[in-house]
Write a protein that holds these residues in place. Sequence first.
Motif, PDB file in Angstrom:
ATOM      1  N   SER A   1       0.806  -1.211   0.000  1.00  0.00           N
ATOM      2  CA  SER A   1       0.000   0.000   0.000  1.00  0.00           C
ATOM      3  C   SER A   1       0.847   1.272   0.000  1.00  0.00           C
ATOM      4  CB  SER A   1      -0.922  -0.003   1.225  1.00  0.00           C
ATOM      5  OG  SER A   1      -1.666   1.166   1.294  1.00  0.00           O
ATOM      6  N   ALA A   2       1.850   1.311   0.847  1.00  0.00           N
ATOM      7  CA  ALA A   2       2.697   2.500   0.954  1.00  0.00           C
ATOM      8  C   ALA A   2       4.019   2.089   1.601  1.00  0.00           C
ATOM      9  CB  ALA A   2       2.007   3.585   1.761  1.00  0.00           C
ATOM     10  N   PHE A   3       4.909   3.049   1.746  1.00  0.00           N
ATOM     11  CA  PHE A   3       6.201   2.776   2.364  1.00  0.00           C
ATOM     12  C   PHE A   3       6.742   4.070   2.947  1.00  0.00           C
ATOM     13  CE2 PHE A   3       6.919   3.883  -2.021  1.00  0.00           C
ATOM     14  CZ  PHE A   3       7.926   4.828  -1.948  1.00  0.00           C
ATOM     15  N   SER A   4       7.743   3.916   3.798  1.00  0.00           N
ATOM     16  CA  SER A   4       8.428   5.066   4.367  1.00  0.00           C
ATOM     17  C   SER A   4       9.892   4.694   4.547  1.00  0.00           C
ATOM     18  CB  SER A   4       7.813   5.446   5.716  1.00  0.00           C
ATOM     19  OG  SER A   4       8.546   6.486   6.312  1.00  0.00           O
ATOM     20  N   ILE A   5      10.763   5.521   3.991  1.00  0.00           N
ATOM     21  CA  ILE A   5      12.202   5.307   4.143  1.00  0.00           C
ATOM     22  C   ILE A   5      12.774   6.567   4.800  1.00  0.00           C
ATOM     23  CG2 ILE A   5      14.376   4.811   2.994  1.00  0.00           C
ATOM     24  CD1 ILE A   5      12.822   3.522   0.756  1.00  0.00           C
ATOM     25  N   PRO A   6      12.818   6.574   6.118  1.00  0.00           N
ATOM     26  CA  PRO A   6      13.339   7.761   6.790  1.00  0.00           C
ATOM     27  C   PRO A   6      14.844   7.909   6.583  1.00  0.00           C
ATOM     28  CG  PRO A   6      12.543   6.140   8.386  1.00  0.00           C
ATOM     29  CD  PRO A   6      12.371   5.565   7.025  1.00  0.00           C
TER      30      PRO A   6
END
Length: 113
Positions: free
Chosen positions: A60-65
């Motif tokens: 659905s989505a992702f986050s790469i801080p």
Amino acid sequence: LDFSLKLEDFVKQDYEGSAIPMSYESHLKLSDPGAGLADSPVQIRMNEPLIHRGWTFFQSAFSIPGMGGPEITILQVSRDPGKPFVYTVSLLGVSGILFMFYLKPWMRGRGWL
């Protein structure tokens, strides 16, 4: 759920010269003692969900801080127990249309109706 998914890696490819994602995928380990699976590698890609025991997992989505933070993948989970009913009703509808427009006039032409 009586099985587990663990994120092992996340891969994101951008369009050349931009930060717009071209594709992304999650590499996971699936553990399901009931199905005899112990840390089986699976992948969930954009537009290629994982289907396991009636559950569908979508990327659905992702986050790469930045600054070495953890990669986060967000999965959408769905289960549709009414899917066979929907397919059956659709097949009956299409059969009725075929009968009404093709088979019935053919039968009338032969004098059977």
